[in-house]
Scaffold this motif. Structure first.
Motif, PDB file in Angstrom:
ATOM      1  N   VAL A  22       9.697   0.594   3.521  1.00 30.60           N
ATOM      2  CA  VAL A  22       9.496  -0.785   3.794  1.00 30.60           C
ATOM      3  C   VAL A  22       9.993  -1.330   5.085  1.00 30.60           C
ATOM      4  CG1 VAL A  22       9.911  -2.890   2.884  1.00 30.60           C
ATOM      5  CG2 VAL A  22       9.091  -1.166   1.677  1.00 30.60           C
ATOM      6  N   ALA A  23      11.177  -0.797   5.655  1.00 29.01           N
ATOM      7  CA  ALA A  23      12.450  -1.086   7.308  1.00 29.01           C
ATOM      8  C   ALA A  23      10.939  -0.203   7.855  1.00 29.01           C
ATOM      9  CB  ALA A  23      12.575  -0.181   7.054  1.00 29.01           C
ATOM     10  N   VAL A  24      10.213   0.606   7.609  1.00 28.15           N
ATOM     11  CA  VAL A  24       9.906   1.288   8.994  1.00 28.15           C
ATOM     12  C   VAL A  24       8.136   0.712   9.361  1.00 28.15           C
ATOM     13  CG1 VAL A  24       7.758   2.858   9.899  1.00 28.15           C
ATOM     14  CG2 VAL A  24      10.181   3.675   8.761  1.00 28.15           C
ATOM     15  N   GLY A  25       7.458  -0.319   7.674  1.00 30.52           N
ATOM     16  CA  GLY A  25       6.439  -0.629   7.666  1.00 30.52           C
ATOM     17  C   GLY A  25       5.124   0.036   7.532  1.00 30.52           C
ATOM     18  N   LEU A  26       5.911   1.205   6.488  1.00 31.41           N
ATOM     19  CA  LEU A  26       4.212   1.578   6.787  1.00 31.41           C
ATOM     20  C   LEU A  26       3.300   0.939   5.298  1.00 31.41           C
ATOM     21  CD1 LEU A  26       3.692   4.856   6.306  1.00 31.41           C
ATOM     22  CD2 LEU A  26       4.851   5.293   4.401  1.00 31.41           C
ATOM     23  N   PHE A  27       3.880  -0.065   4.486  1.00 31.30           N
ATOM     24  CA  PHE A  27       3.036   0.177   3.161  1.00 31.30           C
ATOM     25  C   PHE A  27       2.287  -1.300   4.007  1.00 31.30           C
ATOM     26  CE2 PHE A  27       6.425   0.488   0.107  1.00 31.30           C
ATOM     27  CZ  PHE A  27       5.990   1.308  -0.347  1.00 31.30           C
ATOM     28  N   ARG A  28       1.743  -1.983   5.487  1.00 29.88           N
ATOM     29  CA  ARG A  28       0.857  -2.405   6.224  1.00 29.88           C
ATOM     30  C   ARG A  28      -0.050  -0.872   6.286  1.00 29.88           C
ATOM     31  NH1 ARG A  28       2.549  -4.124  11.248  1.00 29.88           N
ATOM     32  NH2 ARG A  28       4.055  -1.895  11.497  1.00 29.88           N
ATOM     33  N   TRP A  29      -0.646   0.004   6.233  1.00 31.04           N
ATOM     34  CA  TRP A  29      -1.321   0.844   6.200  1.00 31.04           C
ATOM     35  C   TRP A  29      -1.677   1.139   5.142  1.00 31.04           C
ATOM     36  CZ3 TRP A  29      -2.798  -0.038  10.982  1.00 31.04           C
ATOM     37  CH2 TRP A  29      -2.438  -0.520  11.737  1.00 31.04           C
TER      38      TRP A  29
END
Length: 72
Positions: free
Chosen positions: A35-42
């Motif tokens: 979530v912190a890295v922004g992986l869930f956007r992809w």
């Protein structure tokens, strides 16, 4: 592989239970990082992805404990 029950205050617990808890904690930590890295956007289906990561971690943990012959 030989797993034996764990005696906790007179209650026998299956040896998979502590491994499941450890895999859950590891999955929650990896989820926070994702979530912190922004992986869930992809990711198309986040719940399915989290469940898959949990199963992969649990399987790896069970195989590692079985291979190391740890008394769990």
């Amino acid at each position: 592989m030989s797993f034996v029950e764990i005696d906790i205050f007179g209650v026998y617990v299956a040896p998979i239970v502590p491994m499941m808890l450890l895999a859950l904690v590891a999955t929650l930590c990896l989820r926070r990082v994702a979530v912190a890295v922004g992986l869930f956007r992809w990711i198309w289906h986040p719940a399915l992805f989290e469940f898959s990561v949990y199963l992969i971690l649990l399987t790896a943990l069970v195989l590692a404990v079985g291979a190391l012959k740890l008394p769990i």
